[in-house]
Design an enzyme around this catalytic site. Structure first.
Site, mmCIF file in Angstrom:
data_model
loop_
_atom_site.group_PDB
_atom_site.id
_atom_site.type_symbol
_atom_site.label_atom_id
_atom_site.label_comp_id
_atom_site.label_asym_id
_atom_site.label_seq_id
_atom_site.Cartn_x
_atom_site.Cartn_y
_atom_site.Cartn_z
ATOM 1 N N LYS A 185 -0.624 14.345 -0.515
ATOM 2 C CA LYS A 185 -1.546 13.162 0.309
ATOM 3 C C LYS A 185 -1.592 14.429 1.669
ATOM 4 O O LYS A 185 -0.977 15.108 2.108
ATOM 5 C CB LYS A 185 -0.160 12.503 0.475
ATOM 6 C CG LYS A 185 -0.231 11.727 2.287
ATOM 7 C CD LYS A 185 0.819 10.874 2.354
ATOM 8 C CE LYS A 185 0.858 9.862 3.274
ATOM 9 N NZ LYS A 185 1.311 8.369 3.612
ATOM 10 N N LYS A 239 -4.217 11.251 -1.831
ATOM 11 C CA LYS A 239 -4.119 10.191 -0.843
ATOM 12 C C LYS A 239 -4.881 10.759 0.226
ATOM 13 O O LYS A 239 -4.321 11.836 0.469
ATOM 14 C CB LYS A 239 -3.226 9.324 -0.630
ATOM 15 C CG LYS A 239 -2.891 8.635 0.827
ATOM 16 C CD LYS A 239 -1.960 7.936 1.063
ATOM 17 C CE LYS A 239 -1.649 7.086 2.078
ATOM 18 N NZ LYS A 239 -0.842 6.703 2.830
#
Ligand code: PBG
Length: 319
Positions: A185, A239
């Protein structure tokens, strides 16, 4: 190439099975409250969340992912509301499970919707304290599993949280609850509309660069994913999505694990802004963006576009 031969040699397919519908549930009075920076997406009361969950199931979407917007009055420095077994998210999970038991429920594990400073962990002074944060996340994950979540998705990026959550889930008899870790992330500018949606934009002090990844790094993502798998993650996520297709490709080809992308709020907002201005063909660009995840190697995609895409894909199958 003619239509029939294009179909014969096509390498990637996008189907409704690839879609996870991301939804925002709210404890505020309005049943459906539009999010200005995320056109087409609304904060939902639990009743309306259940309605959309039913729609998801009818469309054939395998799972939804739930994110909460809670009353600012309930927020504090340590995110205590995340540990309320009678809080908004556990109640939302129970309501959806009750109405549509076949639909998979994925739920975020992080403190940011519950802290008054908007960080994913416990802040002491100016520093996020990793191990205290992990203790809270573990307890929160068990509460979500108790409420009926099928998959818990730690999105906080603290170190060691996947192993700790796995151990505690098992100790509470939740052997069948899976972990989808937000393994790679990035500290990204693409989360803006989400932070508006859950009400953390104005509250967030500083940024998340001490625990989220540097957009310049790629090998580090492979290490982070490998660690999470070793600690017991059943599936991993990259992400944001589209700016990080190279990371998805590397994770899938080098580690061969179930890999998901999160097409985050900012990605969806950019497409919608262009579409609303007539600068992009909405359907074409959304389906192309989703196909790019499949081509890169994704098993599935978390996206606010899931219901639209599911409808378009069913039209295509009928045609
Ligand atoms: C944080 C979290 C974020 C998102 C999901 N969980 C944002 C952040 O790290 O601040 C972003 C989702 C989106 O942008 O759609 N726990």
């Amino acid at each position: 190439m003619k239509g029939f031969s294009r179909r014969l040699v096509r390498e990637s397919y996008l189907t409704v099975d690839d879609l996870i519908w991301t939804m925002i549930v709210s404890d505020q009075k309005k049943a459906r409250d539009p999010i200005l920076s995320l056109p087409g997406v609304e904060r939902l009361s639990i009743d309306e969340l259940v309605e959309d969950a039913k729609r998801a199931h009818k469309l054939g979407i395998p799972a939804i992912a739930i994110f909460p917007h809670i009353d600012p009055k309930l927020k504090d420095a340590v995110g205590s509301e995340a540990l309320n077994a009678d809080g908004l998210v556990p109640n939302a999970i129970r309501a959806v499970k009750n109405a549509v038991p076949e639909l998979g429920i994925i739920v975020d594990v992080a403190l940011d919707p519950f802290t008054d400073h908007g960080h994913d962990g416990v802040l002491v002074g100016d520093e996020i304290i990793n191990d205290i944060s992990v203790d809270a996340l573990v307890e929160g994950a068990v509460i979500l599993a108790d409420a009926g979540a099928d998959i818990v998705a730690p999105s906080d990026m603290m170190d060691g949280r996947v192993g700790a959550i796995r151990k505690e889930l098992d100790q509470h008899g939740h052997h069948n609850v899976m972990i989808m870790s937000y393994a790679a992330k990035y500290a990204s500018g693409y989360y803006g509309p989400y932070r508006d949606a859950i009400g953390t934009s104005s509250a967030l002090r500083g940024d998340k660069r001490t625990y989220q990844m540097d957009p310049a790094n790629s090998d580090e993502a492979i290490r982070e994913v490998a660690l999470d798998i070793e600690e017991g993650a059943d599936m991993v996520m990259v992400k944001p999505g589209q700016p990080y297709l190279d990371i998805i490709y590397r994770v899938k080809t080098e580690l061969r694990v179930p890999t998901f992308a999160f097409q985050v709020s900012g990605e969806c907002a950019m497409i919608m802004a262009a579409a609303e201005n007539g600068w992009a063909d909405e359907k074409r660009v959304i389906l192309e963006s989703l196909m790019s995840f499949k081509r890169a190697g994704c098993d599935g995609v978390l996206t606010y576009f899931a219901p639209k895409a599911a409808e378009w894909l069913s039209e295509r199958m009928d045609a």
